[in-house]
Each structure stands twice: as C-alpha cells, then as structure tokens.
Design a protein around this motif. Structure first.
Motif, short mmCIF file in Angstrom:
data_model
loop_
_atom_site.label_atom_id
_atom_site.label_comp_id
_atom_site.label_asym_id
_atom_site.label_seq_id
_atom_site.Cartn_x
_atom_site.Cartn_y
_atom_site.Cartn_z
N PHE A 88 0.82 -1.22 0.00
CA PHE A 88 0.00 0.00 0.00
C PHE A 88 0.85 1.26 0.00
O PHE A 88 0.33 2.36 -0.15
N SER A 89 2.15 1.12 0.25
CA SER A 89 2.98 2.31 0.41
C SER A 89 4.12 2.34 -0.60
O SER A 89 4.25 3.28 -1.38
N LYS A 90 4.91 1.29 -0.58
CA LYS A 90 6.09 1.27 -1.46
C LYS A 90 5.69 1.12 -2.93
O LYS A 90 4.87 0.26 -3.27
N ALA A 91 6.28 1.94 -3.78
CA ALA A 91 5.99 1.85 -5.21
C ALA A 91 6.76 0.68 -5.83
O ALA A 91 7.98 0.56 -5.61
N GLY A 92 6.07 -0.16 -6.57
CA GLY A 92 6.74 -1.25 -7.27
C GLY A 92 7.83 -0.73 -8.20
O GLY A 92 8.83 -1.39 -8.47
N ILE A 375 10.70 -13.33 0.33
CA ILE A 375 9.91 -12.22 0.90
C ILE A 375 10.18 -12.24 2.40
O ILE A 375 9.83 -13.22 3.07
N LYS A 376 10.90 -11.21 2.90
CA LYS A 376 11.23 -11.18 4.33
C LYS A 376 10.58 -9.95 4.94
O LYS A 376 10.87 -8.84 4.53
N ASN A 377 9.71 -10.17 5.92
CA ASN A 377 9.03 -9.06 6.57
C ASN A 377 8.29 -8.20 5.55
O ASN A 377 8.26 -6.98 5.67
N GLY A 378 7.77 -8.83 4.51
CA GLY A 378 7.02 -8.10 3.48
C GLY A 378 7.89 -7.47 2.40
O GLY A 378 7.37 -7.03 1.38
N TYR A 379 9.19 -7.43 2.62
CA TYR A 379 10.09 -6.82 1.62
C TYR A 379 10.54 -7.89 0.63
O TYR A 379 10.95 -8.99 1.04
N ARG A 380 10.50 -7.56 -0.64
CA ARG A 380 10.82 -8.56 -1.65
C ARG A 380 12.27 -8.46 -2.12
O ARG A 380 12.75 -7.36 -2.42
N GLU A 381 12.94 -9.60 -2.15
CA GLU A 381 14.30 -9.68 -2.73
C GLU A 381 14.15 -10.30 -4.12
O GLU A 381 13.48 -11.32 -4.26
N TYR A 382 14.79 -9.65 -5.09
CA TYR A 382 14.71 -10.15 -6.47
C TYR A 382 16.08 -10.60 -6.95
O TYR A 382 17.11 -10.12 -6.47
N GLY A 383 16.08 -11.53 -7.87
CA GLY A 383 17.31 -11.96 -8.51
C GLY A 383 16.99 -12.24 -9.97
O GLY A 383 15.85 -12.08 -10.40
N SER A 384 18.00 -12.66 -10.71
CA SER A 384 17.69 -13.05 -12.10
C SER A 384 18.44 -14.31 -12.46
O SER A 384 19.49 -14.61 -11.88
N VAL A 385 17.87 -15.07 -13.37
CA VAL A 385 18.51 -16.30 -13.84
C VAL A 385 18.63 -16.22 -15.36
O VAL A 385 17.91 -15.47 -16.01
#
Ligand code: HMG
Length: 385
Positions: A88-92, A375-385
C-alpha cells in the motif's frame, strides 16, 4: 512538437492454457461454446509462482532498453501502473528502478485507477515531456489478472507487462493533445483490501464499459468540434482496452449503432480486428491491455495513419485519445516478434495451471529473467537467472 511512444516492449509469461480446455473442464453439463462465444478468448498467459508485477515489469523494461538501445541517462521518470500491487505504500517502480539500473535523479512512482491507470501515466508523461519538464519517461504497466476459480470471469484472466518509452519525435506513435473523458462511480469491479480476487458484476461491467466508451468518444468529438461519425471514418485503427476480444467487438458495434454509422462491418475487419489477435492469445493484462492491443494492431500495420485509443478502468473512468502512427512503427513492432514468442510458450494442462496459478506451487522450468527470491518481513528480494 511531436511527443509519444518512442519504444515499446511486451513481456508475456512463458506458459499458457487453452481456454477451450478450461471451458470444457468447468462445463458441468453446459455447452462450453456458450462462454467461449461470449468472451472470444483463445489462450491465456499463466505466470510462474516466482513471477510478480515487479519481475514482469523489469523484464519488459530491460527488454525495451536493450532492444531499442536506449540511452538510459535521458530517462528522468519511471511510473508503474498496476492494480495487482502487493504494497500500500512502497511503489513497485522503486524495485524496477534498481533492477534495470536507472539513475538516482529519476522520478519514481506508482499510479492506480484499475485498467486506465497506464493511460493516465502515459498522458502525464507525454505532457511532462511536451512541457520540457523531463527528457523522457518509462511507463510500465504490469498485472496478473486473477479471478475466483470456477467463476465466469476465470476465462478472461491473463498476465504480462508492457513498457513504453515516452519521448520527443517518437518512432512508434505521436500522441495528440486532445482527449475525451467519461467517469462515473459504479460497483462493476473492485478489489477491496485483503481480497485476493476482485468482486465482479460481469453484466454491469460490460454495460459500464460500453457507456463509458460512448461517453468519452462524445466528449472527444465535442472537444475537437467534429461529428462522431466523421471521426470514425477518419481513423485508420480503433484500439480498445481488451479484457476479452468480444468486449472490444461489442463496444465497437454499440458505438457504431448509436451513431447509425453505415460502414461498421467493413471497417471492423480492417480497423479493429488486427488489435485483437495478440490479446486473444494472452488474456486480460488490465493496465497493459490497451497497449498490447496497440502492439497487435501495429504488428499487422503496413502503413502509417491515425489510431483512436479507448482506455477503460472499472469503477469507473475512461479516456478516448488519438495518435499518429509513425511510418516505420509496423516494422519496429514486428522486429519484437511478439506473436512468434507466444507460439514458443509452454502449454499447461488444466491441472498444472491450477497448481501453479491458484496453489502457487512450482513446476519445472527453463525460465530466464527476473524472479522473486524471497519475501522477508514483506520486503521482496529479487534476482535473475
Ligand atoms: P456474466 O455475464 O456475468 O457471466 O459475465 P455469467 O456468470 O452470467 O455466465 C455467462 C453464461 O456462461 C452463463 O450462462 C453461464 O452458465 C455460462 P446462462 O446462465 O446465461 O445461460 N458459462 C458456461 N457455459 C458453458 N461452459 C462453461 C461455462 N461457464 C459459464 N464452462 C463475463 C461474463 C464474460 C463478463 C465474465 O467473463 C466476467 O465477469 N469477466 C470479468 C469482468 C470483465 O472482464 N468485464 C469486462 C468489462 S469491464 C473491464 O474491461 C475492466 C476490467 O479489465 C478491470 C479493470 O478495469 O480493472 C475487467
């Protein structure tokens, strides 16, 4: 000064299902042709369980920057339009800014008004470039369209992202300044906080869509002081927000009937149908839907002309605006090979689709691109393959 879409790139997930098979699986004694004829959808894109609006956006933006060899130092804004947000707050768009390496001096935000937010973001970016506030902007529209399992809306799902670069002297389409608008409050489709899937009144949504299309077109005609039938005649392509192909078709014929427009059948084949080809294989991509339909029309375009674009966002709002298709737009869009990519997708059985889409299970894959790592504490970590 001409300002508009200088580059466009679509990311569509690599899995799909055959909508006919889905209708047969859910028929329970009814004739599946009933729903198939109602929606006109052939295939539906299905994402993996590690894809979300950010991974799809980053894939689309990265693909666009590479394909068009874009000078990233000129990009001064990135906006994400979505109605599949998980925050609801952080912009994608902040995640995307980092994943594709945009500079710190970039304006970064997210916008919302159902499927129409991509259009509002695009028109804002066009105005900002035209006013000389920014040199260029990326607008990325990304959605996963998910309805209740077994509902009549299930045949109209889809997923994907379309990124566009807004700049001066565009290579694809120059957006003309006047726009028509029609908005009214209606409970046709909404997704309150906490709901995984929207609350949909299918019949009301169709009625509102048609009313809004007629309203925004009439407002546009009033603003440019031309007769509505004359405008229809003058357009070379008419492109609709396409939740399913029959919706665009119904809206077009309703508009023509309302105006007693004589050439409707003949012009449908030439001016509207080409825009439905890619959407009929992808499904509803909400905010990105109109721009995927635009790509579909341009893929088969053999000459420049004027395109009319209808954007609808449930709730509701709508915009009608026009653009001048640039001479090489067709060649540029064909160089993306969108239809070829769709043919190379993996077809899922209905059982595999239910597992990956509803139960969020993993299935084996040879995926290449950005993915959600954790997804840790609602924060998303991204990577790439
Ligand atoms: P509806 O007319 O409400 O559907 O919505 P229904 O539940 O009445 O079903 C229609 C008929 O199909 C029924 O038959 C079903 O039994 C039958 P009837 O009772 O009339 O005899 N049926 C089947 N028959 C055989 N085999 C089957 C089967 N399944 C159902 N397997 C609608 C129909 C097409 C609209 C539906 O797909 C829907 O609700 N989609 C989502 C809403 C939508 O896309 N609306 C379009 C305009 S709004 C818009 O574009 C905005 C949007 O993109 C969101 C945004 O802006 O953010 C959606």
């Amino acid at each position: 000064m001409n300002v508009g879409i200088d580059a466009l790139y679509a990311y569509i997930p690599g899995n799909y299902i055959d909508v006919r098979q889905l209708a047969i699986a859910r028929a329970e004694g009814r004739d599946p042709l009933k729903i198939l004829n109602l929606v006109g959808q052939k295939e539906m894109a299905i994402p993996f369980n590690f894809e979300d609006i950010v991974t799809m956006s980053a894939n689309a933006v990265k693909g666009m920057l590479e394909h068009f060899n874009t000078d990233v130092s000129q990009i001064e804004r990135i906006v994400m339009a979505t109605e599949s947000s998980f925050d609801f707050s952080k912009a994608g768009a902040s995640y995307v800014q980092e994943l594709v390496g945009l500079k710190k001096e970039t304006e970064v935000y997210e916008v919302k008004h159902a499927c129409a937010s991509g259009t509002y973001a695009l028109l804002d970016a066009v105005n900002a470039v035209r006013a000389g506030e920014i040199k260029s902007a990326v607008v990325v529209m990304s959605d996963i369209c998910r309805y209740e399992r077994g509902s009549s809306a299930e045949y109209t799902q889809g997923a994907g992202a379309v990124a566009v670069l807004v700049a001066k002297n565009p290579r694809i389409i120059a957006i003309e300044p006047k726009t028509g608008t029609c908005s009214f409050n209606v409970a046709d489709f909404y997704r309150p906080a906490g709901c995984e899937t929207p609350i949909v009144d299918g019949k009301l949504s169709i009625e509102s869509y048609i009313n809004a299309v007629q309203g925004s077109f009439a407002d546009y005609a009033h603003k440019i002081m031309l007769n509505e039938s004359e405008i229809l005649e003058r357009l070379d392509n008419i492109i609709f927000h396409t939740p399913f192909p029959k919706m665009a078709e119904r809206a077009y014929f309703a508009l023509c009937k309302n105006l007693n427009y004589a050439n409707s059948e003949r012009h449908f084949e030439k001016k509207v149908k080409p825009s439905l080809s890619i959407p009929s294989r992808v499904g509803n991509v909400y905010t990105a839907s109109l721009y995927l339909a635009l790509a579909s029309a341009l893929e088969s375009a053999d000459r420049e002309g004027i395109a009319g674009l209808f954007s609808y966002g449930s709730g509701c709002t709508s915009k009608f605006f026009t653009g001048i298709v640039m001479p090489y737009a067709g060649n540029i869009i064909r160089s993306l090979g969108i239809s070829k990519q769709l043919s190379a997708r993996r077809k899922l059985s209905i059982e595999e689709y239910e597992r990956v889409f509803y139960d969020q299970d993993s299935i084996d894959n040879d995926y290449r691109g950005f993915k959600v790592k954790s997804i840790k504490n609602g924060y998303r970590e991204y990577g790439s393959v």
